[in-house]
Design a protein around this motif. Structure first.
Motif, mmCIF file in Angstrom:
data_model
loop_
_atom_site.group_PDB
_atom_site.id
_atom_site.type_symbol
_atom_site.label_atom_id
_atom_site.label_comp_id
_atom_site.label_asym_id
_atom_site.label_seq_id
_atom_site.Cartn_x
_atom_site.Cartn_y
_atom_site.Cartn_z
ATOM 1 N N VAL A 225 0.817 -1.215 0.000
ATOM 2 C CA VAL A 225 0.000 0.000 0.000
ATOM 3 C C VAL A 225 0.850 1.264 0.000
ATOM 4 N N VAL A 226 1.962 1.266 0.759
ATOM 5 C CA VAL A 226 2.739 2.505 0.925
ATOM 6 C C VAL A 226 3.818 2.690 -0.138
ATOM 7 N N CYS A 227 4.117 1.665 -0.924
ATOM 8 C CA CYS A 227 5.203 1.775 -1.902
ATOM 9 C C CYS A 227 4.871 2.812 -2.982
ATOM 10 N N PRO A 228 5.677 3.866 -3.117
ATOM 11 C CA PRO A 228 5.376 4.918 -4.102
ATOM 12 C C PRO A 228 5.592 4.487 -5.549
ATOM 13 N N LYS A 229 6.313 3.394 -5.753
ATOM 14 C CA LYS A 229 6.615 2.915 -7.104
ATOM 15 C C LYS A 229 5.851 1.635 -7.461
ATOM 16 N N HIS A 230 4.966 1.221 -6.569
ATOM 17 C CA HIS A 230 4.207 -0.020 -6.785
ATOM 18 C C HIS A 230 5.147 -1.186 -7.097
ATOM 19 N N ALA A 231 6.269 -1.197 -6.379
ATOM 20 C CA ALA A 231 7.308 -2.190 -6.644
ATOM 21 C C ALA A 231 7.131 -3.469 -5.838
ATOM 22 N N ARG A 232 6.250 -3.430 -4.845
ATOM 23 C CA ARG A 232 6.060 -4.617 -4.003
ATOM 24 C C ARG A 232 4.779 -5.340 -4.393
ATOM 25 N N GLY A 233 4.839 -6.648 -4.349
ATOM 26 C CA GLY A 233 3.663 -7.434 -4.711
ATOM 27 C C GLY A 233 3.808 -8.873 -4.282
ATOM 28 N N LEU A 234 2.787 -9.655 -4.593
ATOM 29 C CA LEU A 234 2.771 -11.067 -4.241
ATOM 30 C C LEU A 234 3.052 -11.932 -5.458
ATOM 31 N N ASN A 235 3.501 -13.132 -5.222
ATOM 32 C CA ASN A 235 3.686 -14.099 -6.296
ATOM 33 C C ASN A 235 2.340 -14.271 -7.015
ATOM 34 N N PRO A 236 2.268 -13.967 -8.310
ATOM 35 C CA PRO A 236 0.980 -13.985 -9.024
ATOM 36 C C PRO A 236 0.296 -15.344 -9.034
ATOM 37 N N ILE A 237 1.064 -16.423 -9.045
ATOM 38 C CA ILE A 237 0.474 -17.760 -9.053
ATOM 39 C C ILE A 237 -0.173 -18.063 -7.708
ATOM 40 N N VAL A 238 0.546 -17.736 -6.632
ATOM 41 C CA VAL A 238 0.030 -17.969 -5.287
ATOM 42 C C VAL A 238 -1.171 -17.055 -5.028
ATOM 43 N N LYS A 239 -1.089 -15.824 -5.499
ATOM 44 C CA LYS A 239 -2.194 -14.880 -5.309
ATOM 45 C C LYS A 239 -3.449 -15.360 -6.039
ATOM 46 N N ALA A 240 -3.277 -15.880 -7.262
ATOM 47 C CA ALA A 240 -4.420 -16.384 -8.032
ATOM 48 C C ALA A 240 -5.063 -17.577 -7.335
ATOM 49 N N ALA A 241 -4.240 -18.455 -6.777
ATOM 50 C CA ALA A 241 -4.762 -19.615 -6.058
ATOM 51 C C ALA A 241 -5.525 -19.177 -4.807
ATOM 52 N N THR A 242 -5.002 -18.163 -4.135
ATOM 53 C CA THR A 242 -5.666 -17.628 -2.945
ATOM 54 C C THR A 242 -7.000 -17.001 -3.317
ATOM 55 N N ALA A 243 -7.014 -16.275 -4.435
ATOM 56 C CA ALA A 243 -8.249 -15.636 -4.896
ATOM 57 C C ALA A 243 -9.331 -16.673 -5.188
#
Length: 260
Positions: A225-243
């Motif tokens: 949320v606080v990253c000004p460059k949107h450089a932080r995120g989650l592993n897209p595969i793990v995030k999709a499985a969680t979703a």
């Protein structure tokens, strides 16, 4: 009874809980005092309150419970027959034992819960779940709730432990657990250190903000949320499985719960 000061206290990594707590408290008193329990340097600070103060205390729900680190910090809040409004914000799944756990902590520290709420907010990990919540209707409900609490307190002469409200939940509480999702820095990271300085548990080294200590990380998503460059995120595969997993239990919009 007379309330001289309203205090908005919250553990709110992604700011949704903070905003809801401020909506409730500001309706009772303009510009309430704020205590941000998600700030790392506040983790051991002790606070004391009188019987003529009103605390509005909010936490997000993690797996049906109060976040473990939030619970530790709430133990540093001390009341003297102090009225308190409890707020457990959940991401459209269930709040389960969070409210009753919150009540047990504060009652043991001298507070008297006079009202409680379990409002819905956009899920902190999967933003498509409860997207846009709280919406205008939710906010109006929160304001109406605040007015009813205010009326209740005005009609109260002396507050005692017998005035504690009854809350849903189980004792013993369900086993604590969170989805172990640990954000990582991508190639856009400029190592500005904002994520490190804002992490509630200092899971990001200040001298290496592109890294994450997964043993300390509580999956709160504040660094994203606080990253000004949107450089932080989650592993897209793990995030999709969680979703996909969460959509099975979070697809239908839930109602806010307001308890007086």
């Amino acid at each position: 009874m007379e309330i001289n000061q309203v205090i908005a206290a919250y553990f709110s990594p992604t700011y949704s809980t903070r905003d809801i707590v401020l909506t409730i408290s500001s309706e009772i008193q303009h510009s309430p005092k704020q205590i941000d329990l998600s700030i790392y340097d506040n983790r051991e600070t002790s606070y004391s309150f009188s019987s003529h103060e009103l605390v509005v205390l909010g936490v997000p729900v993690y797996g049906g419970r109060v976040p473990a680190d939030a619970a530790k910090r709430i133990h540093n809040l001390h009341g003297n027959n102090t009225p308190i409004i409890l707020v457990a914000v959940y991401g459209n799944r269930e709040f389960e034992d969070a409210l009753i756990e919150l009540k047990d902590i504060v009652v043991s520290n001298g507070f008297i819960p006079v009202a409680a709420a379990a409002p819905v907010a956009q899920h902190s990990i999967i933003h498509s779940i409860a997207a846009g919540r709280p919406n205008a209707q939710d906010i109006q409900q929160a304001r109406d709730f605040s007015k009813k609490v205010q009326d209740k307190l005005k009609k109260t002469v002396v507050l005692t432990q017998q005035d504690c409200i009854q809350l849903p939940g189980n004792q013993p509480y369900k086993k604590y657990g969170v989805i172990p999702l640990h954000p990582k820095a991508g190639h856009n990271c400029i190592q500005c250190g904002k994520c490190a300085s804002n992490c509630p548990v200092h899971a990001i080294p200040q001298d290496h903000p592109d890294q994450t200590n997964t043993e300390q990380c509580i999956s709160c998503m504040r660094c994203i949320v606080v990253c000004p460059k949107h450089a932080r995120g989650l592993n897209p595969i793990v995030k999709a499985a969680t979703a996909n997993k969460l959509k099975k239990v979070c697809s239908q919009p839930k109602e806010n719960l307001w308890i007086l």
